[in-house]
Design a protein around this motif. Structure first.
Motif, PDB file in Angstrom:
ATOM      1  N   THR A 170      49.858  46.882  39.068  1.00  0.00           N
ATOM      2  CA  THR A 170      49.634  47.439  37.737  1.00  0.00           C
ATOM      3  C   THR A 170      48.440  46.740  37.102  1.00  0.00           C
ATOM      4  OG1 THR A 170      51.059  45.859  36.580  1.00  0.00           O
ATOM      5  CG2 THR A 170      52.108  47.860  37.450  1.00  0.00           C
ATOM      6  N   THR A 171      47.866  47.380  36.121  1.00  0.00           N
ATOM      7  CA  THR A 171      46.751  46.736  35.422  1.00  0.00           C
ATOM      8  C   THR A 171      47.221  45.466  34.719  1.00  0.00           C
ATOM      9  OG1 THR A 171      47.089  48.256  33.581  1.00  0.00           O
ATOM     10  CG2 THR A 171      45.349  48.806  35.125  1.00  0.00           C
ATOM     11  N   ASP A 172      48.472  45.451  34.254  1.00  0.00           N
ATOM     12  CA  ASP A 172      49.008  44.231  33.636  1.00  0.00           C
ATOM     13  C   ASP A 172      49.069  43.078  34.627  1.00  0.00           C
ATOM     14  OD1 ASP A 172      49.319  45.447  31.166  1.00  0.00           O
ATOM     15  OD2 ASP A 172      51.411  45.983  31.524  1.00  0.00           O
ATOM     16  N   GLU A 173      49.450  43.363  35.881  1.00  0.00           N
ATOM     17  CA  GLU A 173      49.484  42.317  36.907  1.00  0.00           C
ATOM     18  C   GLU A 173      48.083  41.768  37.168  1.00  0.00           C
ATOM     19  OE1 GLU A 173      53.246  43.586  39.705  1.00  0.00           O
ATOM     20  OE2 GLU A 173      51.377  44.708  39.917  1.00  0.00           O
ATOM     21  N   VAL A 174      47.106  42.647  37.144  1.00  0.00           N
ATOM     22  CA  VAL A 174      45.724  42.211  37.362  1.00  0.00           C
ATOM     23  C   VAL A 174      45.254  41.324  36.217  1.00  0.00           C
ATOM     24  CG1 VAL A 174      43.333  42.979  37.605  1.00  0.00           C
ATOM     25  CG2 VAL A 174      45.164  44.212  38.762  1.00  0.00           C
ATOM     26  N   ILE A 175      45.556  41.716  34.998  1.00  0.00           N
ATOM     27  CA  ILE A 175      45.179  40.902  33.843  1.00  0.00           C
ATOM     28  C   ILE A 175      45.798  39.517  33.955  1.00  0.00           C
ATOM     29  CG2 ILE A 175      45.442  40.635  31.352  1.00  0.00           C
ATOM     30  CD1 ILE A 175      45.263  43.740  31.208  1.00  0.00           C
ATOM     31  N   ASP A 176      47.080  39.450  34.289  1.00  0.00           N
ATOM     32  CA  ASP A 176      47.751  38.153  34.458  1.00  0.00           C
ATOM     33  C   ASP A 176      47.081  37.324  35.553  1.00  0.00           C
ATOM     34  OD1 ASP A 176      49.534  38.841  32.465  1.00  0.00           O
ATOM     35  OD2 ASP A 176      51.149  39.393  33.866  1.00  0.00           O
ATOM     36  N   TYR A 177      46.739  37.964  36.665  1.00  0.00           N
ATOM     37  CA  TYR A 177      46.099  37.267  37.777  1.00  0.00           C
ATOM     38  C   TYR A 177      44.732  36.726  37.356  1.00  0.00           C
ATOM     39  CZ  TYR A 177      44.062  36.401  42.359  1.00  0.00           C
ATOM     40  OH  TYR A 177      43.452  35.819  43.448  1.00  0.00           O
ATOM     41  N   LEU A 178      43.937  37.564  36.681  1.00  0.00           N
ATOM     42  CA  LEU A 178      42.607  37.138  36.255  1.00  0.00           C
ATOM     43  C   LEU A 178      42.684  36.005  35.241  1.00  0.00           C
ATOM     44  CD1 LEU A 178      40.874  40.615  35.946  1.00  0.00           C
ATOM     45  CD2 LEU A 178      40.551  38.917  37.750  1.00  0.00           C
TER      46      LEU A 178
END
Length: 76
Positions: A62-70
């Motif tokens: 999800t885009t939320d997972e990507v934001i958290d990862y970044l």
């Protein structure tokens, strides 16, 4: 190093990476360095495939997972 096809909405990149999430991070970094792009240009999911854009996605996040990862990468 595997080649990953990363796509979501207007985002469409081919990147070399050792891991799926790193491939997504590289694609996002490249995408958001372009002018006039926004999170709204993306779908709710970011799809990743090693076989090409036209093949069914092998993985997604999800885009939320990507934001958290970044954000976690920035803290290191």
């Amino acid at each position: 190093m595997p080649k990953y096809y990363v796509f979501s909405g207007k985002l469409k990149y081919v990147v070399n990476s050792d891991y799926t999430m790193d491939a997504v991070a590289k694609a996002m970094d490249a995408y958001f360095t372009k002018p006039n792009v926004d999170w709204d240009d993306l779908d709710d999911f970011i799809y990743v495939n090693e076989r090409g854009f036209l093949s069914d996605p092998e993985d997604y996040c999800t885009t939320d997972e990507v934001i958290d990862y970044l954000e976690s990468e920035e803290e290191e």
